[in-house]
Write a protein that holds these residues in place. Sequence first.
Motif, PDB file in Angstrom:
ATOM      1  N   ASN A  36       1.040  -0.914  -0.048  1.00 29.93           N
ATOM      2  CA  ASN A  36       0.193   0.112  -0.329  1.00 29.93           C
ATOM      3  C   ASN A  36       1.194   1.154  -0.285  1.00 29.93           C
ATOM      4  O   ASN A  36       0.226   2.498   0.158  1.00 29.93           O
ATOM      5  N   PHE A  37       2.087   1.375   0.197  1.00 26.46           N
ATOM      6  CA  PHE A  37       3.272   2.227  -0.037  1.00 26.46           C
ATOM      7  C   PHE A  37       3.030   3.154  -1.464  1.00 26.46           C
ATOM      8  O   PHE A  37       2.739   4.064  -1.468  1.00 26.46           O
ATOM      9  N   LEU A  38       3.096   1.800  -2.178  1.00 24.90           N
ATOM     10  CA  LEU A  38       2.315   2.717  -3.672  1.00 24.90           C
ATOM     11  C   LEU A  38       1.532   4.372  -3.688  1.00 24.90           C
ATOM     12  O   LEU A  38       1.372   4.808  -4.059  1.00 24.90           O
ATOM     13  N   ARG A  39       0.405   3.528  -2.660  1.00 18.62           N
ATOM     14  CA  ARG A  39      -1.095   4.676  -2.378  1.00 18.62           C
ATOM     15  C   ARG A  39       0.216   6.139  -2.375  1.00 18.62           C
ATOM     16  O   ARG A  39      -0.087   7.377  -2.074  1.00 18.62           O
ATOM     17  N   PHE A  97       4.050  13.055  -3.079  1.00 16.06           N
ATOM     18  CA  PHE A  97       5.434  13.838  -4.111  1.00 16.06           C
ATOM     19  C   PHE A  97       3.892  14.241  -5.161  1.00 16.06           C
ATOM     20  O   PHE A  97       3.849  15.449  -5.361  1.00 16.06           O
ATOM     21  N   SER A  98       2.988  13.677  -5.245  1.00 13.07           N
ATOM     22  CA  SER A  98       1.736  14.555  -6.818  1.00 13.07           C
ATOM     23  C   SER A  98       1.557  15.533  -5.347  1.00 13.07           C
ATOM     24  O   SER A  98       1.003  16.909  -6.489  1.00 13.07           O
ATOM     25  N   ALA A  99       0.544  15.339  -4.361  1.00 14.46           N
ATOM     26  CA  ALA A  99       0.521  16.636  -3.584  1.00 14.46           C
ATOM     27  C   ALA A  99       1.723  18.159  -3.478  1.00 14.46           C
ATOM     28  O   ALA A  99       1.082  18.975  -3.785  1.00 14.46           O
ATOM     29  N   GLN A 100       2.638  17.842  -2.862  1.00 11.65           N
ATOM     30  CA  GLN A 100       3.837  18.190  -3.221  1.00 11.65           C
ATOM     31  C   GLN A 100       3.872  19.069  -4.893  1.00 11.65           C
ATOM     32  O   GLN A 100       4.856  20.200  -5.112  1.00 11.65           O
ATOM     33  N   ALA A 101       4.207  18.343  -5.844  1.00 10.66           N
ATOM     34  CA  ALA A 101       3.925  18.555  -6.796  1.00 10.66           C
ATOM     35  C   ALA A 101       3.218  19.863  -7.941  1.00 10.66           C
ATOM     36  O   ALA A 101       3.374  21.250  -7.920  1.00 10.66           O
ATOM     37  N   VAL A 102       2.211  19.682  -7.285  1.00  7.39           N
ATOM     38  CA  VAL A 102       0.932  20.559  -7.351  1.00  7.39           C
ATOM     39  C   VAL A 102       0.930  22.254  -6.689  1.00  7.39           C
ATOM     40  O   VAL A 102       0.770  23.046  -7.342  1.00  7.39           O
ATOM     41  N   GLY A 103       1.141  22.141  -4.785  1.00  8.56           N
ATOM     42  CA  GLY A 103       1.726  22.899  -4.310  1.00  8.56           C
ATOM     43  C   GLY A 103       2.915  23.933  -4.730  1.00  8.56           C
ATOM     44  O   GLY A 103       2.415  24.817  -5.420  1.00  8.56           O
ATOM     45  N   ARG A 104       4.229  23.266  -5.720  1.00  9.67           N
ATOM     46  CA  ARG A 104       4.941  24.233  -6.322  1.00  9.67           C
ATOM     47  C   ARG A 104       4.587  23.840  -7.528  1.00  9.67           C
ATOM     48  O   ARG A 104       5.252  24.931  -8.374  1.00  9.67           O
ATOM     49  N   LEU A 136      -2.110   5.067  -8.480  1.00  8.47           N
ATOM     50  CA  LEU A 136      -3.486   5.595  -9.067  1.00  8.47           C
ATOM     51  C   LEU A 136      -4.576   7.086  -8.654  1.00  8.47           C
ATOM     52  O   LEU A 136      -4.235   7.834  -8.616  1.00  8.47           O
ATOM     53  N   ILE A 137      -4.599   5.768  -8.265  1.00 12.15           N
ATOM     54  CA  ILE A 137      -5.448   6.804  -6.538  1.00 12.15           C
ATOM     55  C   ILE A 137      -4.654   7.506  -5.483  1.00 12.15           C
ATOM     56  O   ILE A 137      -5.389   8.820  -5.220  1.00 12.15           O
ATOM     57  N   GLY A 138      -3.426   7.235  -5.193  1.00  8.39           N
ATOM     58  CA  GLY A 138      -2.741   7.851  -4.299  1.00  8.39           C
ATOM     59  C   GLY A 138      -2.473   9.349  -5.304  1.00  8.39           C
ATOM     60  O   GLY A 138      -2.508  10.247  -4.618  1.00  8.39           O
ATOM     61  N   TRP A 139      -1.811   8.973  -6.737  1.00  6.76           N
ATOM     62  CA  TRP A 139      -1.666  10.517  -6.990  1.00  6.76           C
ATOM     63  C   TRP A 139      -3.178  10.905  -7.663  1.00  6.76           C
ATOM     64  O   TRP A 139      -2.911  12.691  -7.460  1.00  6.76           O
ATOM     65  N   PHE A 140      -4.460  11.171  -7.539  1.00 10.73           N
ATOM     66  CA  PHE A 140      -5.469  11.231  -7.505  1.00 10.73           C
ATOM     67  C   PHE A 140      -5.598  12.273  -6.645  1.00 10.73           C
ATOM     68  O   PHE A 140      -5.721  13.312  -6.498  1.00 10.73           O
ATOM     69  N   ILE A 141      -5.583  11.596  -4.984  1.00 10.29           N
ATOM     70  CA  ILE A 141      -5.860  12.480  -3.754  1.00 10.29           C
ATOM     71  C   ILE A 141      -4.890  13.728  -3.677  1.00 10.29           C
ATOM     72  O   ILE A 141      -4.844  14.637  -3.155  1.00 10.29           O
ATOM     73  N   GLY A 142      -3.347  13.141  -4.244  1.00  8.84           N
ATOM     74  CA  GLY A 142      -2.257  14.227  -4.279  1.00  8.84           C
ATOM     75  C   GLY A 142      -2.625  15.200  -4.837  1.00  8.84           C
ATOM     76  O   GLY A 142      -2.297  16.778  -4.410  1.00  8.84           O
ATOM     77  N   ALA A 143      -3.347  14.954  -6.201  1.00  6.69           N
ATOM     78  CA  ALA A 143      -3.431  16.678  -6.934  1.00  6.69           C
ATOM     79  C   ALA A 143      -5.365  17.033  -6.320  1.00  6.69           C
ATOM     80  O   ALA A 143      -6.155  18.205  -7.042  1.00  6.69           O
TER      81      ALA A 143
END
Length: 444
Positions: free
Chosen positions: A69-72, A78-85, A154-161
């Motif tokens: 589950n570490f994949l999510r 990282f996805s959330a921080q990329a959106v913040g930057r 994919l779900i983790g990436w969506f959540i970060g966004a």
Amino acid sequence: MSPLIDAWRHRPTHHKVRDLAIPMILSNLSVPMVALVDSAVVGHLPHAHQLGAVAVGSMLYVVLVSLLNFLRMGTTGFSAQAVGREDGEWFRRILLQGVILGLVLALLTMAVALPLTDALLALAGPSAELHDLAAAFFSYRMLGLPAALMNYALIGWFIGAQNARAPLAILLFTNLLNAGLSLLFVLVLDWGVVGAAQAAVMAEWLGVALAFWLARDELRRHPGHLHWRPLRYLRHWTPLLAVNRDIFIRSLAIQLVFLWLTLQGSRLGDATVAANALLLNGLQLTAYALDGLAHAVEALCGRAIGARDRLALKRALIVASGWAVLGSVAFSALFLMFGQLFISLQTNIADVRAVAFTYLPYLALLPLVGVSSYLLDGLFIGATRAREMRDAMLITLALSFPLAWALGSMGNHGLWIAFLGFMLLRSVVLGLYAWRIDRHPGWA
């Protein structure tokens, strides 16, 4: 006005938490609902060992999937921080790296785990009937692992966004389809325990297809271009791999606890292991619901850390924590008032019901004991502070097993008291790490 009250009264933060948490709570609740449907469907077959086979086979699969589950989790931070930057190139790279990593890990896990199925089941010492059915269920279930792990990324990436609608669509589609196919295959077509596994595999592959289709729209909202050349070099994989390594160790530790609970219960008889599985379905229901708020913490805190906005970070934590406490109290009250109905809906086997009714008070305590650990996990994931999560879990595990050993003579009561102690220690140790980071050097 105190800073705490001021943060709680910040309406825009309430709206952000609501907009992220409600879809995630609804989608998360669909996950344990599938386990409940499987338990209810198989629980109305005539023999306890059939329900026990699904409990043991599912637990082995869930342990493996949860270890990965570490994949999510890693992808979300990282996805959330990329959106913040506002870094569209990194946003795309994280998606691709997460999907590739999920596929590779799934194939490696299948190659190792499938030949060891009998050895893994032998640890539980089940009856011959339960062993054969659990082995068949587990083997079929593993065919869906590549889809499940790609979906995690994919779900983790969506959540970060901060896109909660896509995970809602993916999880509702996958898990409701799973539930419907399970009813069809088991009760209508009479495929038995294996039919429940086949339903899950089919639903997982169709779910990941939907996830890839939805990813196209999210990429349009964050302009940028993916540069393929950096993916050839290990140093561009190192941040994601390092975070995932530490979360893997943390996940391994927590899954050892759940595996221990199942294996120890199996030694107390088929009825006990089946009853514990029904009670753990209640824990899963609570954890997945409250994780909706933890996902909001991951996305909002990750974005605030990426933007170096300490005030937004504090507001997100306070608002999400307040709602999480209210939710945990509500779940505890529901289990106290309607716990016997909850068990009865899952099975009509009298001896399994009787055992489960005895241990319902432990289930009612779990939401209150575990809620803070869920939210703290969200903070650490959003901050990509995986090393501290790993260390906190290892310390908790080291403190918990002596407690479990001391309570061993109390049978199933001892198992549940030790599990409650583990959840409480987990919250305390994570809280101490969070306090230490907040003082020096800070979350950003």
